[in-house]
Design an enzyme around this catalytic site. Structure first.
Site, PDB file in Angstrom:
ATOM      1  N   HIS A 272       0.949  11.231   4.600  1.00 27.23           N
ATOM      2  CA  HIS A 272       1.693  12.101   3.704  1.00 27.23           C
ATOM      3  C   HIS A 272       2.436  11.348   2.614  1.00 27.23           C
ATOM      4  O   HIS A 272       3.105  11.968   1.791  1.00 27.23           O
ATOM      5  CB  HIS A 272       2.705  12.916   4.517  1.00 27.23           C
ATOM      6  CG  HIS A 272       3.735  12.071   5.209  1.00 27.23           C
ATOM      7  ND1 HIS A 272       3.407  11.194   6.209  1.00 27.23           N
ATOM      8  CD2 HIS A 272       5.067  11.965   5.037  1.00 27.23           C
ATOM      9  CE1 HIS A 272       4.506  10.578   6.630  1.00 27.23           C
ATOM     10  NE2 HIS A 272       5.519  11.031   5.932  1.00 27.23           N
ATOM     11  N   CYS A 273       2.337  10.004   2.570  1.00 27.54           N
ATOM     12  CA  CYS A 273       3.122   9.252   1.594  1.00 27.54           C
ATOM     13  C   CYS A 273       2.283   8.335   0.707  1.00 27.54           C
ATOM     14  O   CYS A 273       2.240   8.508  -0.498  1.00 27.54           O
ATOM     15  CB  CYS A 273       4.188   8.411   2.317  1.00 27.54           C
ATOM     16  SG  CYS A 273       5.578   9.367   2.929  1.00 27.54           S
ATOM     17  N   ILE A 274       1.635   7.358   1.309  1.00 28.55           N
ATOM     18  CA  ILE A 274       1.045   6.274   0.519  1.00 28.55           C
ATOM     19  C   ILE A 274      -0.035   6.757  -0.453  1.00 28.55           C
ATOM     20  O   ILE A 274      -0.099   6.272  -1.585  1.00 28.55           O
ATOM     21  CB  ILE A 274       0.518   5.160   1.447  1.00 28.55           C
ATOM     22  CG1 ILE A 274       1.688   4.590   2.256  1.00 28.55           C
ATOM     23  CG2 ILE A 274      -0.117   4.044   0.644  1.00 28.55           C
ATOM     24  CD1 ILE A 274       1.282   3.529   3.254  1.00 28.55           C
TER      25      ILE A 274
END
Length: 436
Positions: A272-274
């Site tokens: 969900h981030c990188i």
């Protein structure tokens, strides 16, 4: 001053009622941590199934056991879909998704919609913290105007905070309590409330000078990883063309005790981030006339990796007189990283789609994802199958996309006709293993 003293007193005395909005991989561990520290906690989510599961004492995240949920329920953890209850909260912490749109633009609709749900129930004396990863300026542009429209004065009778989540599911060395917490607030008093709120449950809280600095900190953390992974993924492609084992090179370079940090290649980025955060910054930077070419290039390299894996697979099959079309493939692992059940942005799923588009018959095995989940952009009507000698014999090749510890890699090596290894599990050369 009265509201400041009241909220600080309630937090310090652990009588504050904490509300967590969004009970996913970030919100649920945070809710459990506050409960375990002695606070009364209410979780809010629009997904009724999650709420029902928690209120029944059941977990829907593989890394969180039912026993921990039930222990929290026995204390003071409850869950609801009714946002009207937020009027009783002393602190509201927002942990909702911030995905990308179809053109890689930030989608902050979950934050905006949450604020619209909360608006009728906001009251003086509350602290509201945003934890969702986003571009610098989001808290001031989306959160603060809603608060002011409710007749509240941030920093005086209401306290606005930003504290980016740093969860790392499946990491055995760090948890919610032990991962240092970055935070800031709209005013000095807001920062003070943030330090009290998170300091009550986190071992180390690190304040920064502004909301935007806190928002940028989260982006830098993940862009740092994305850029370095993009670099090593590009190095993998070059090394492959030169007939060099990139894993041997990385391991050798890692013997240098300074100036080098080992990053390892893979089939692409997930989670969900990188894969998402770099594009939040590149989008916002354009507003300031800055083209973040370096960051954008790393994103392009990482986004291309699933196609490179499939091309490498096609070449390996061609050498054996086979084609992807009509071949049977078993994809091993569809979560975005090992030993977790989170499939968000997983490169394994994109690889499955690319293989299917080329005519392959696709199946998967993932002990942590027994049934292919509902996803916004991907759909397979599949269930996980067991990896046995008998099942391996039915497939033309297996593609190792996620290296779960639960897989028996020696058995797979001995029984698979061909293994496409995207994770460097098989370091030695084997006749039936292709590193991709």
């Amino acid at each position: 001053m009265q509201h400041r003293e009241s909220i600080l007193s309630r937090i310090n005395g652990k009588s504050a009622h904490i509300g967590i909005v969004g009970l996913g991989y970030v919100g649920l561990p945070l809710a459990l941590r506050f409960t375990e520290a002695g606070f009364r906690v209410t979780g809010f989510d629009i997904d009724g199934d999650k709420v029902q599961a928690l209120n029944s004492g059941n977990s829907y995240i593989a890394q969180i056991g039912n026993d921990r949920i039930r222990a929290a329920r026995a204390k003071e953890l409850s869950s609801t879909t009714d946002f009207a209850v937020t009027k009783d909260m002393d602190a509201i912490i927002i942990c909702v998704p911030t995905p990308l749109g179809r053109h890689r633009e930030p989608d902050t609709s979950f934050i905006a919609n949450t604020m619209q749900e909360l608006a009728p129930y906001l009251r003086p004396g509350q602290v509201l913290s945003l934890e969702s990863t986003t571009y610098p300026g989001t808290t001031e542009e989306i959160i603060v105007p809603v608060v002011k429209a409710c007749g509240l004065q941030p920093g005086e009778d209401f306290f606005v905070v930003y504290s980016p989540e740093r969860e790392d599911p499946g990491n055995p060395d760090f948890n919610t309590q032990t991962i240092p917490k970055i935070c800031s607030g709209l005013t000095a008093v807001c920062v003070e409330t943030a330090l009290a709120l998170y300091g009550a449950v986190i071992d180390k809280v690190v304040p920064v000078s502004s909301l935007r600095a806190a928002e940028m900190t989260k982006l830098l953390e993940n862009i740092h990883r994305a850029v370095n992974i993009g670099l090593v993924n590009e190095m993998k492609i070059v090394a492959d063309r030169m007939g060099i084992d990139i894993y041997e090179v990385i391991d050798a370079a890692a013997t240098k005790p300074f100036g080098f940090v080992a990053y390892y290649p893979g089939p692409g980025l997930g989670g969900h981030c990188i894969p998402i955060d770099p594009f939040y910054l590149t989008w916002k930077a354009l507003e300031y006339g800055v083209d973040t070419r370096f960051i954008r290039l790393a994103g392009e390299v990482n986004s291309h990796m699933p196609e490179w894996v499939v091309d490498k697979t096609a070449a390996a099959l061609n050498q054996r007189g086979q084609a992807i079309k009509g071949s049977r493939v078993l994809v091993l692992g569809i979560s975005y990283k090992k030993n977790i059940d989170d499939t968000r942005e997983s490169p394994a799923v994109e690889i499955m789609e690319l293989l299917q588009k080329r005519g392959a018959v696709v199946a998967y095995s993932d002990p942590l994802v027994p049934e292919f989940p509902h996803m916004r952009d991907h759909h397979f009507d599949l269930k996980s199958i067991s990896v046995t000698r008998e099942t391996l014999a039915k497939f033309d090749f297996v593609l190792l996309a996620t290296q779960h510890d639960a897989f028996d890699y020696e058995m797979i090596l001995e029984n698979a006709k061909l293994v496409i290894d995207t994770r460097g599990v098989y370091r030695k050369p084997y006749p039936n293993v292709i590193k991709a």
